[in-house]
Design an enzyme around this catalytic site. Structure first.
Site, PDB file in Angstrom:
ATOM      1  N   SER A 160       7.392  54.688  36.770  1.00  0.00           N
ATOM      2  CA  SER A 160       7.049  55.052  35.383  1.00  0.00           C
ATOM      3  C   SER A 160       5.860  56.017  35.273  1.00  0.00           C
ATOM      4  O   SER A 160       5.070  55.907  34.348  1.00  0.00           O
ATOM      5  CB  SER A 160       6.817  53.791  34.543  1.00  0.00           C
ATOM      6  OG  SER A 160       8.014  53.029  34.475  1.00  0.00           O
ATOM      7  N   GLY A 180      11.373  52.768  36.263  1.00  0.00           N
ATOM      8  CA  GLY A 180      12.237  52.996  35.113  1.00  0.00           C
ATOM      9  C   GLY A 180      11.977  52.072  33.940  1.00  0.00           C
ATOM     10  O   GLY A 180      12.764  52.030  32.991  1.00  0.00           O
ATOM     11  N   HIS A 187      14.070  53.364  49.550  1.00  0.00           N
ATOM     12  CA  HIS A 187      13.834  53.207  48.107  1.00  0.00           C
ATOM     13  C   HIS A 187      14.363  51.839  47.682  1.00  0.00           C
ATOM     14  O   HIS A 187      15.388  51.378  48.193  1.00  0.00           O
ATOM     15  CB  HIS A 187      14.535  54.329  47.341  1.00  0.00           C
ATOM     16  CG  HIS A 187      14.142  54.358  45.898  1.00  0.00           C
ATOM     17  ND1 HIS A 187      14.664  53.471  44.991  1.00  0.00           N
ATOM     18  CD2 HIS A 187      13.264  55.122  45.219  1.00  0.00           C
ATOM     19  CE1 HIS A 187      14.118  53.701  43.799  1.00  0.00           C
ATOM     20  NE2 HIS A 187      13.260  54.704  43.922  1.00  0.00           N
ATOM     21  N   GLU A 199       5.906  51.580  45.372  1.00  0.00           N
ATOM     22  CA  GLU A 199       6.650  51.533  44.117  1.00  0.00           C
ATOM     23  C   GLU A 199       6.956  50.074  43.769  1.00  0.00           C
ATOM     24  O   GLU A 199       7.919  49.501  44.295  1.00  0.00           O
ATOM     25  CB  GLU A 199       7.966  52.295  44.251  1.00  0.00           C
ATOM     26  CG  GLU A 199       7.813  53.757  44.568  1.00  0.00           C
ATOM     27  CD  GLU A 199       9.031  54.550  44.094  1.00  0.00           C
ATOM     28  OE1 GLU A 199       8.838  55.495  43.319  1.00  0.00           O
ATOM     29  OE2 GLU A 199      10.159  54.212  44.468  1.00  0.00           O
ATOM     30  N   ASN A 232      12.215  62.550  42.376  1.00  0.00           N
ATOM     31  CA  ASN A 232      13.411  61.884  42.897  1.00  0.00           C
ATOM     32  C   ASN A 232      14.449  61.871  41.775  1.00  0.00           C
ATOM     33  O   ASN A 232      14.318  61.098  40.824  1.00  0.00           O
ATOM     34  CB  ASN A 232      13.027  60.453  43.312  1.00  0.00           C
ATOM     35  CG  ASN A 232      14.225  59.591  43.638  1.00  0.00           C
ATOM     36  OD1 ASN A 232      15.338  60.084  43.804  1.00  0.00           O
ATOM     37  ND2 ASN A 232      14.012  58.277  43.723  1.00  0.00           N
ATOM     38  N   GLU A 277      16.022  50.926  45.246  1.00  0.00           N
ATOM     39  CA  GLU A 277      17.411  50.909  44.773  1.00  0.00           C
ATOM     40  C   GLU A 277      18.389  50.845  45.948  1.00  0.00           C
ATOM     41  O   GLU A 277      19.474  50.284  45.833  1.00  0.00           O
ATOM     42  CB  GLU A 277      17.665  52.129  43.871  1.00  0.00           C
ATOM     43  CG  GLU A 277      16.996  51.932  42.511  1.00  0.00           C
ATOM     44  CD  GLU A 277      16.585  53.196  41.790  1.00  0.00           C
ATOM     45  OE1 GLU A 277      17.007  54.294  42.191  1.00  0.00           O
ATOM     46  OE2 GLU A 277      15.821  53.074  40.812  1.00  0.00           O
ATOM     47  N   LYS A 282      17.451  60.905  41.876  1.00  0.00           N
ATOM     48  CA  LYS A 282      18.427  59.797  41.973  1.00  0.00           C
ATOM     49  C   LYS A 282      19.851  60.341  41.787  1.00  0.00           C
ATOM     50  O   LYS A 282      20.104  61.475  42.177  1.00  0.00           O
ATOM     51  CB  LYS A 282      18.084  58.697  40.966  1.00  0.00           C
ATOM     52  CG  LYS A 282      16.621  58.267  41.097  1.00  0.00           C
ATOM     53  CD  LYS A 282      16.289  57.007  40.347  1.00  0.00           C
ATOM     54  CE  LYS A 282      14.822  56.677  40.554  1.00  0.00           C
ATOM     55  NZ  LYS A 282      14.430  55.418  39.970  1.00  0.00           N
TER      56      LYS A 282
HETATM   57  P1  PGA Z   1      10.689  56.201  37.595  1.00  0.00           P
HETATM   58  O1  PGA Z   1      11.294  56.076  39.094  1.00  0.00           O
HETATM   59  O2  PGA Z   1       9.642  57.298  37.657  1.00  0.00           O
HETATM   60  O3  PGA Z   1      11.868  56.585  36.749  1.00  0.00           O
HETATM   61  O4  PGA Z   1      10.100  54.905  37.246  1.00  0.00           O
HETATM   62  C1  PGA Z   1      10.467  56.167  40.214  1.00  0.00           C
HETATM   63  C2  PGA Z   1      11.309  56.025  41.460  1.00  0.00           C
HETATM   64  O5  PGA Z   1      12.208  55.185  41.489  1.00  0.00           O
HETATM   65  O6  PGA Z   1      11.085  56.743  42.469  1.00  0.00           O
END
Ligand code: PGA
Length: 251
Positions: A213, A174, A98, A168, A11, A100, A13
């Site tokens: 992560s 992140g 997601h 998640e 992903n 976010e 983003k």
């Molecule tokens: P990350 O993000 O691997 O940077 O923690 C995962 C995600 O949000 O899909």
């Protein structure tokens, strides 16, 4: 129950200009020349890179996905993208719900469910994201929160072929932090059971990804946990060499 083939999904983003297409070609080369991976591989770049990536990835075995879609197919929704448009651009998958988007755009599980339905109707596989915040985990509410998200975010006629769940934990995204093996195992077993109860054999065969992560360093360990059928990868998906390192967990 159908045998579950793992999925490693990147992903991107809101990252990537046309020059980043190099990373997609490099990943395609690494996969062509390396030992065959025992997992499916998916890249979800921003909308602007879907068309160039659909050409670059052609014949590579890497599938293409988007990061969101509207619940309607078309119409007066300035700035939005409908699922049939994604299909038309070469997508097989779309991420919906997601955290976010839930946080930054106030998307609730009912809307996420409508997006997933639109994705299914367009012939796309929906990757439906769920996960608790840090305060919800601290309050011991993780399974309740995930349960409520699952109920409302997964349309009633979902099949294993068109539905993937991504667990998640919001606090792991992140942050460099991951839950313990026992914590991941508990939530994945719970999701697996809920899916099987609701959708029978189809539910038991739906892939459940872990996201938050994931790195080349921890991938082998995380991917070996029972009921973890792959990864949704943010930061470490931006470089071909890192994403390939995570795919290594399946070689
Ligand atoms: P990350 O993000 O691997 O940077 O923690 C995962 C995600 O949000 O899909």
């Amino acid at each position: 129950m159908t045998e579950v083939r793992a999925l490693v999904a990147g992903n991107w983003k809101m990252n990537g200009l046309r020059a980043s297409a190099n990373e997609a070609s490099e990943l395609a080369d690494l996969l062509r020349h390396g030992d065959e991976a025992a997992c499916d591989v998916l890249l979800c770049p921003p909308f602007t890179l879907l068309m160039p990536f659909s050409h670059i990835l052609e014949g590579s075995g890497i599938e293409l996905g988007a990061q969101d879609c509207h619940r309607a197919n078309s119409g007066p929704h300035t700035g939005d993208i409908g699922a049939p448009m994604l299909r038309d651009a070469g997508c097989e998958y779309v991420i919906v719900g997601h955290s976010e988007r839930r946080t930054n755009h106030g998307e609730d599980s009912q809307l996420v469910g409508e997006k997933a339905r639109a994705a299914h109707e367009a012939g796309l596989t929906a990757i439906i994201c769920v996960g608790e915040s840090r305060s919800e985990r601290k309050a011991g509410r993780t399974l309740d929160v995930v349960d409520q998200q699952l109920q409302a975010s997964i349309p009633g006629n979902s099949r294993f072929q068109n539905t993937v769940i991504a667990y998640e934990p919001v606090w792991a995204i992140g942050s460099g932090e991951t839950p313990s093996r026992a914590e991941i195992s508990e939530v994945h077993a719970f999701i697996h059971k809920r899916l099987a109860n609701r959708f029978g054999g189809d539910g038991a065969s739906m892939r459940i990804l872990y996201g938050g992560s994931v790195t080349p360093k921890n991938a082998r360990d995380l991917m070996s946990i029972r009921n973890v059928n792959g990864a949704l990868v943010g930061g470490a998906s931006l470089r071909a060499i890192d994403l390939n390192g995570i795919i290594e967990a399946y070689r």
